[in-house]
Design a protein around this motif. Structure first.
Motif, short mmCIF file in Angstrom:
data_model
loop_
_atom_site.label_atom_id
_atom_site.label_comp_id
_atom_site.label_asym_id
_atom_site.label_seq_id
_atom_site.Cartn_x
_atom_site.Cartn_y
_atom_site.Cartn_z
N GLN A 36 106.67 36.27 30.65
CA GLN A 36 105.55 35.49 30.96
C GLN A 36 105.50 34.85 32.30
O GLN A 36 104.30 34.89 32.85
CB GLN A 36 105.77 34.20 30.12
N PHE A 42 100.70 36.77 26.03
CA PHE A 42 101.04 36.17 27.16
C PHE A 42 99.88 35.78 28.26
O PHE A 42 99.86 34.92 28.81
CB PHE A 42 102.14 37.47 27.86
N ASP A 92 98.08 32.69 26.79
CA ASP A 92 98.99 31.70 27.17
C ASP A 92 98.93 31.05 28.74
O ASP A 92 98.85 29.84 28.84
CB ASP A 92 100.55 31.71 26.65
N SER A 93 98.55 32.09 29.60
CA SER A 93 98.71 31.93 30.76
C SER A 93 97.39 31.00 31.31
O SER A 93 97.65 30.12 32.11
CB SER A 93 98.67 33.22 31.77
#
Length: 847
Positions: free
Chosen positions: A277, A314, A317-318
């Motif tokens: 991540q 991922f 979420d970023s």
């Protein structure tokens, strides 16, 4: 049957693209390949005219010299994107990753957790006076150790594109190899690549990343996209790659060319998960382009696979977390005349284990360089903002919540993120399908596998290819074109690429006649078109429940309610196989029925008062043509129906053997036949189901050998889990430490056994489910008599299942309730709880 619609007049085509040096020049349509139909874009072969040493030694040496010295566009200067190619880039990237707050917090958290464990276990002796200092000192030691581990993993993971000279050499080498195999080069749409360059220029100014999300059918996918970006002067993306390709020599080469190595499975490694991540955050925060395959692994079947949500999660979420302001999503479709790996795919789908990648096999693959596999077509969907997508989806969810509850939701629903992730994945797949190009080989393969006869004459093949091309365009699809060449020339080229190993020719006849030699491998190319006609295929399969009864038109007429029920059943059955239109089932059925009616395939009868469709039947026109269009749609879906039917029939064989019947001296009649419940290894069950399918095919009980496709059977078993027909659980790793998945029939779906013979009784919920699938199966020898299935086929399934119970396939005996699935609680719970339980089990099955 040829289309009854009048041909559409030619429309102005998009301009063709000529890239020379760093200049982009437009030419009138037709400069390279003129489209002859509306809606087709101008194309440009980006990698033609590569010199060969034997043909032209001087030109070959000149090209090598230009690449080494970096003359003109080969210098790869003024790239649209962030700077990558400088000495020390890798060290700088590692430093940025290690400094991310997310990774720092996780290391501190893991260290504190370890200190607490050591203290609880008495490994860290502390006293009241110096306890704090000792804990702090031990925590610092563990943090330092974790940082060293993280730095080592980072070095192994990140791409290391530091040298322009290396990239120039890699580009030239890969282009030489690619054009030797795909001798007609890489083709792109001029309109799409000009739009992509414009987006890349805007993204570079904002320091935003372009996230390329291609479909995945071959290892050539990432090579072709890197070549295109290099040729267009767009910054090369960092490509997510499984570490199974990270073997000596090749692994280092790919890492320096843009590969980011990740494990195939993260397991419970919290540090590694956070590290991935953090690296993705760093790339997106600094505007580096990124590439990952939405399907995860390569599709062995030719059609799009369901989205994998690992890396996608991922990326989401970023942006959701605010660590990254925004990123640009660009779905990419890559299509081939012929895929290099299809033969190895077929071996895997027939049950052979996938060989581990190694250098020897990589070098031996050089034999494909002598092949003539046609061309590669790459298409780019219009890029869109990930941040804007998230905002729109959240607004829609907020409106729906307000409408349903009467007031705005104050706290986010925990399921919203999962819903958002799934919507993102399926939107990308839909965008890929929207820009995909149907290749001539796919047209030919589809025609050959959707005919009732053994073969087809050349004139008929050309006619059907033209018909299918028109149908693809009418559905909004694209067909590859070859500078307006006649269909006969296109068909000849396609047949040449497919080769005699796939399509055979019967000689000595008045007309050249072609037939499918390897139907299993040809199904890979047929599956490239099925997404366009899935609605028509489902409706035709539902109608077939009446059509196969024969007789006059009245006998084959189907009521709308009956058709709706069967289409609903089939669409649920294949929800893991296909991507449906998003308008909803009723709207899709209505739209498809009207389309089939306008094409002259069916006739609709409406209620005179409500104007609602009452019944559906084949049109007189379709009957006169020998049902060729209706049969075409049925042939597309029948192999998948067969495969799911095969999987469900084998579930009957998972009925546990009876315990020994209890008798008395006065009454010898068995009084107890309660079956015992057992868990079986899922892999062994699927392999045995495939063995059953091969047996039934050779004995005439299956029409299609593609029905034993390993991937389709896996999808069927996943569906059975989502429907609650079977339950899944994880087994202990044992000595090797690797967990296996276990399967067991749900209690309410388990058939009964005859108390005297012990044979499975063909009745109950599972048998009714099988009959629903079988009603849309293709009729044929050994399949008209239901008794054949209920006796001989069922007996064979039972025999194979019994072998699993008696052999190594059985893992553990005992009731489902006793082993932790709480089946009775599910049976007695509310419908909402049962649905939630099915969703949880389905998620576990997918994992």
């Amino acid at each position: 049957m040829a289309s009854t619609k009048a041909p559409m007049p030619p429309a102005p085509s998009a301009p063709d693209l000529d890239i020379l040096g760093d200049q982009v020049t437009l030419h009138p349509g037709g400069y390279v390949a003129a489209p002859t139909r509306p809606g087709e874009d101008g194309e440009r072969n980006l990698v033609e005219h590569m010199a060969r040493f034997r043909e032209s030694p001087l030109d070959f040496l000149r090209e090598v010299s230009l690449h080494v010295s970096g003359q003109g566009w080969r210098a790869y200067d003024d790239v649209l994107g962030q700077p990558i190619f400088y000495s020390g880039f890798s060290d700088n990237m590692k430093s940025m990753v290690m400094q991310t707050p997310l990774l720092k917090r996780k290391i501190a958290e893991l260290a504190a957790r370890r200190v607490q464990v050591e203290e609880d276990e008495g490994l860290l002796a502390v006293n009241k006076e110096g306890g704090i200092d000792k804990r702090s000192k031990r925590g610092a030691e563990i943090e330092e150790s974790l940082r060293e581990v993280a730095l080592e993993m980072t070095d192994a993971m990140i791409c290391k594109m530091e040298s322009k000279r290396f990239i120039r050499g890699a580009y030239y080498l890969c282009t030489q190899l690619l054009t030797r195999t795909y001798h007609q080069g890489i083709h792109v749409s001029s309109e799409e690549v000009l739009r992509l360059r414009s987006v890349a220029e805007a993204a570079a100014k904002k320091k935003q990343s372009i996230i390329f999300l291609p479909c995945h059918r071959s290892h050539v996918d990432y090579v072709s996209l890197q070549i295109i970006c290099y040729r267009l002067g767009i910054a090369l993306p960092t490509v997510v790659a499984g570490d199974n390709l990270n073997f000596p020599v090749v692994g280092s080469f790919l890492q320096h060319a843009g590969a980011m190595w990740i494990r195939r499975s993260f397991g419970d490694d919290a540090l590694y998960t956070t590290l991935v991540q953090s690296y993705i955050d760093t790339l997106l925060q600094n505007g580096f382009n990124f590439e990952c395959f939405i399907e995860g692994g390569r599709s062995r079947t030719g059609k799009l696979l369901p989205p994998k949500f690992g890396i996608l999660s991922f990326l989401l979420d970023s942006v959701i977390s605010g660590r990254v302001e925004d990123a640009i999503i660009c779905p990419v479709s890559t299509q081939y005349d012929k895929v290099i790996e299809t033969e190895s795919y077929i071996s895997e789908l027939l049950g052979q284990p996938k060989p581990k990648e190694n250098l020897q096999d990589f070098l031996s693959a050089s034999s494909v360089l002598s092949f003539k596999l046609g061309r590669v077509d790459v298409r780019f969907h219009e890029p869109w903002s990930l941040k804007q997508f998230i905002s729109e989806q959240r607004s829609r969810t907020h409106v729906l919540s307000s409408q349903n509850l009467g007031y705005p939701s104050k706290s986010p629903n925990p399921d919203d993120r999962t819903r958002l992730l799934r919507t993102l994945g399926f939107k990308v797949l839909s965008d890929i399908n929207a820009v995909s190009v149907v290749m001539p080989t796919a047209l030919i393969g589809t025609i050959l596998l959707t005919l009732r006869g053994r073969g087809v004459g050349k004139s008929e093949l050309i006619r059907r290819v033209e018909w299918l091309s028109d149908r693809v365009r009418s559905k909004g699809g694209r067909v590859a074109h070859f500078a307006g060449a006649p269909t006969e020339i296109v068909v000849d080229r396609g047949l040449e690429v497919l080769g005699s190993g796939l399509v055979g020719t019967v000689s000595g006849l008045p007309e050249t006649t072609y037939f499918a030699v390897d139907r299993f491998q040809l199904s890979f190319y047929r599956n490239m078109t099925i997404h366009l006609f899935i609605s028509e295929a489902l409706i035709s399969a539902a109608m077939y429940t009446k059509v196969k009864q024969g007789g006059g038109p009245e006998n084959q007429r189907i009521a709308f309610t009956t058709l709706y029920d069967q289409v609903s059943f089939l669409s649920q059955l294949f929800r893991g196989e296909f991507i449906y239109p998003t308008a909803g089932l009723m709207t899709n059925i209505d739209t498809t029925l009207r389309g089939l009616e306008s094409d002259g395939v069916i006739t609709l009868t409406h209620d005179p008062q409500s104007n609602q469709v009452q019944s559906i039947e084949l049109s007189p026109q379709e009957r006169a043509s020998g049902r060729e269009n209706f049969d075409f749609y049925c042939f597309l879906i029948w192999p998948f129906i067969e495969s799911t039917w095969l999987g469900s029939v084998f579930l009957m064989g998972l009925t546990p053997p009876c315990s020994r019947p209890q008798t008395t001296d006065d009454d010898p009649t068995p009084t107890s036949v309660k079956p015992r419940t057992s868990w079986l290894d899922l892999t062994a069950v699927q392999d045995t189901a495939q063995l059953l399918g091969k047996t039934l095919y050779h004995q005439g009980d299956l029409s299609y050998f593609e029905a034993v496709n390993k991937e389709t059977l896996k999808n069927a078993f996943q569906l059975f889990g989502e429907e609650g027909i079977v339950h899944f659980r994880k087994a202990d790793g044992g000595a090797k430490g690797k967990q296996s998945t276990l399967i067991g029939l749900a209690r309410e779906w388990t058939p009964q056994r005859d108390p005297r013979s012990g044979a499975i009784v063909p009745e109950g919920k599972l048998w009714t489910f099988i009959e629903m699938i079988a009603s849309s199966r293709r009729e044929g020898k050994n399949r008209r008599n239901g008794a054949t299935v209920s006796t001989r086929v069922l007996g064979l399934a039972d025999r194979l299942g019994s072998a699993l119970f008696e052999g190594d396939g059985i893992v553990q005996q005992g009731g489902l309730d006793e082993d932790g699935l709480k089946g009775r609680a599910e049976e007695q719970g509310s419908p909402r709880k049962r649905k939630r339980r099915r969703d949880i089990l389905g998620a576990k099955a997918r994992l």
